[in-house]
Design a protein around this motif. Structure first.
Motif, short mmCIF file in Angstrom:
data_model
loop_
_atom_site.label_atom_id
_atom_site.label_comp_id
_atom_site.label_asym_id
_atom_site.label_seq_id
_atom_site.Cartn_x
_atom_site.Cartn_y
_atom_site.Cartn_z
N GLY A 514 29.01 92.18 8.54
CA GLY A 514 30.36 92.15 9.36
C GLY A 514 31.15 90.75 10.41
N GLN A 542 25.31 94.75 9.17
CA GLN A 542 25.88 96.08 9.33
C GLN A 542 25.30 97.11 8.52
OE1 GLN A 542 28.74 97.06 10.90
NE2 GLN A 542 28.93 94.92 11.20
N GLY A 551 20.99 95.12 6.05
CA GLY A 551 21.70 94.47 6.72
C GLY A 551 21.84 92.68 5.91
#
Length: 620
Positions: A514, A542, A551
């Motif tokens: 993100g 994320q 992530g």
């Protein structure tokens, strides 16, 4: 009376995320269909009805497809047709996307099976109550359980007659999720295979599960002949362990004996993950099996040992494993370090070198003589950097020799020597021997003591390029370390070409990363004492199925290169001021680790939370 399944803590259920994707509400009120298995025509017709493909594509896909009920699941057949979705962005209808679509169509949760998120030991407790043949017949697999429910993954949403049968057998509520049919088949074989192998090892017999590959068994059969019945379960467990580690990109396998249950853990992207538990007797047998494959002394359990295994993955790639055992309170702990030869084949940019850093490093390693040092803590990638460098330098015109403890990876282009303390073959003695072998380049695994350091300096003074490692926090600290070992400062001035400090950091997953704003205070603390402009937006972790919801996916290097210039040489003294040396190196263009980390963060390749724990503290 059917025995009750042992209660499994609710925490086991929390290890997997059943909401990787939610059912599409437009389909959640679909009327219940009669019991049936999916067919290829049904899947393609429903895709056309939902506007994912047109009717003409359906007809073309069905052309030449004679049977709607073959060995392949209809979703697999549809995925193999390489269809594309009508609506933008016109993505390829791969198996995972079709599985997610089917989950929405059936009004059931979708699950991307991640074996690292499953409590395999908890799932294994259910397997004796659900036979392999029964699970294969209905294409189901238990993936989670607690005191009141059991969650099964299935690829047949309209086939639920098994649900009531298992509800009565297990005496718990049964919930269904939709998962990739190939994953279900694969983990059925793996989970049932391991479960039966463990039971067989405890009993001394085995009921083999067809389809389990045993490349380790084949290796041993070729060397020793037929296996006895009580050895086969252990062979299957070791085979599963290695295949599982290869598929999960593990760099290390830890077998840790405990009083009640032995623990198996994998290190993936630098982080240890708990994988499985084995009874102590089975853990001991698995360790012995691995020691046999590594040609180690199986009877000796009181002292540490080292060994090596060369094998192949199921895909056919050759892999080397370095073994190390040590005695503990409850038995031998065994660690297998996995070396992928593809790592050595990488170029410097793939290791994380920026173009300017690669140019400086190439200048250092192409000097005719002198010492080049790579520094950093254990696990910072020093060995990978050195092997990649040696692979680059080992042309037919030069003689490259190494002395290592142990030899991390066998490389055909190198002449590699193993240190053997038992016969007084030390690093220093190894360098003496190599100097009589007409070398051009010498790699010393590690400079640990004064004698080794003196021999490395002697080799550099006599016209050889010497590469080695030191354990220091940064590049400037390497000079202080050499002085502490007892090397005179004037010899360091004469032979040292440069020092590179490095670290490894996890990189953000490209599938799910993100964006977020960078905190001003954190950025200032990271780049001080320099002043770099703060990026407005940086990457954020994320989590998705591709990265196992961490992530992060993969790792990259951070580098700090100190080139010894005439100005810096004048600072080398017996009473060296390390901070003055560091500032002078910064003034001459050395980019500290902190700045390298900041640039990776600004490029959205990693995060502040990832780099902060591994950076050396600010001096002064």
């Amino acid at each position: 009376m059917i025995p009750a399944v042992p209660a499994i803590p609710a925490a086991s259920l929390a290890r997997i995320n059943l909401n990787n994707s939610h059912p599409r509400s437009v389909h959640s009120t679909r009327p219940r269909l009669p019991e049936h298995r999916l067919t290829v025509k049904e899947v393609l017709d429903e895709l056309a009805a939902d506007g994912w493909i047109d009717q003409a594509e359906t007809e073309r896909a069905l052309t030449g497809f004679r049977s709607e009920r073959g060995e392949l699941h209809p979703l697999v057949v549809a995925a193999n047709k390489q269809l594309r979705r009508l609506q933008p962005p016109h993505q390829l209808l791969g198996l995972e996307l079709l599985t997610e679509w089917l989950a929405g169509k059936a009004g059931l949760p979708y699950l991307r099976i991640d074996p690292l998120k499953l409590d395999i030991a908890a799932v294994e407790r259910l397997l004796p109550f659900v036979s392999y043949d029964y699970a294969a017949r209905y294409q189901i697999l238990p993936v989670a359980a607690d005191a009141i429910r059991v969650v099964f993954a299935t690829a047949e949403p309209y086939l639920s007659e098994w649900q009531e049968v298992l509800r009565q057998t297990l005496r718990r509520e049964i919930e269904r999720v939709i998962a990739n049919p190939l994953d279900i088949n694969r983990y059925q074989l793996e989970f049932y295979g391991v479960s039966r192998s463990v039971r067989g090892a405890l009993k001394g017999t085995l009921e083999p599960v067809s389809g389990i590959l045993n490349f380790e068994q084949l290796l041993e059969l070729g060397r020793r002949g037929e296996l006895s019945a009580d050895e086969r379960p252990i062979v299957q467990i070791v085979d599963w362990l290695l295949q599982y580690a290869f598929s999960q990109r593990a760099s290390d396998i830890h077998l840790e004996p405990r009083r009640d249950q032995g623990q198996i853990r994998f290190r993936i992207d630098g982080v240890l993950n708990a994988i499985y538990q084995l009874p102590p007797s089975v853990m001991s047998a698995v360790t012995s099996r691995i020691k046999i494959l590594g040609r180690m002394d199986v009877a000796e359990k009181r002292r540490p040992q080292d060994g090596r295994i060369k094998t192949r993955t199921p895909a056919g790639r050759e892999i080397e494993l370095r073994l190390s055992t040590m005695p503990t309170a409850f038995g031998e702990k065994c660690v297998l370090r996995i070396f992928d030869p593809d790592t050595v084949a990488k170029n410097f940019s793939q290791l994380g070198f920026a173009p300017a850093e690669e140019a400086i490093w190439r200048t250092m390693i192409t000097r005719p003589h002198g010492i080049v040092l790579v520094t950093g803590p254990t696990g910072s990638g020093k060995t990978t950097t050195l092997y990649t460098t040696l692979k680059h330098l080992a042309t037919p015109e030069v003689n490259v020799c190494t002395v290592e403890d142990p030899i991390e990876m066998v490389v055909p282009e190198l002449n590699q020597m193993q240190v053997h303390l038992a016969i007084d073959l030390t690093f220093a003695q190894g360098i003496r021997t190599l100097l009589r072998q007409d070398p051009d380049i010498i790699m010393v695994g590690e400079i640990r003591d004064l004698e080794t350091a003196q021999m490395a300096v002697q080799a550099a003074l006599t016209g050889h390029l010497v590469l080695s490692t030191l354990h220091t926090n940064d590049a400037a600290s390497a000079i202080t370390r050499l002085l502490d070992l007892g090397i005179p400062y004037y010899l360091i001035q004469n032979v040292l070409i440069g020092v590179m400090a490095q670290r490894l950091v996890r990189t953000l997953c490209p599938h799910c990363k993100g964006r977020e704003s960078m905190d001003e205070a954190l950025w200032t603390a990271l780049v001080q004492p320099l002043a770099l402009p703060k990026p407005q937006v940086v990457g954020a972790a994320q989590g998705c199925p591709e990265c196992r919801n961490t992530g992060y996916l993969g790792r990259v290097g951070l580098y700090e290169l100190l080139t010894v210039t005439p100005e810096l040489r004048r600072l080398f003294r017996a009473d060296l001021d390390e901070e003055s040396l560091r500032r002078a190196a910064f003034d001459q263009g050395m980019r500290p680790l902190r700045i390298g980390a900041a640039l990776q963060i600004a490029a959205s390749l990693t995060t502040f939370e990832e780099v902060a724990p591994i950076l050396p503290p600010l001096a002064g």
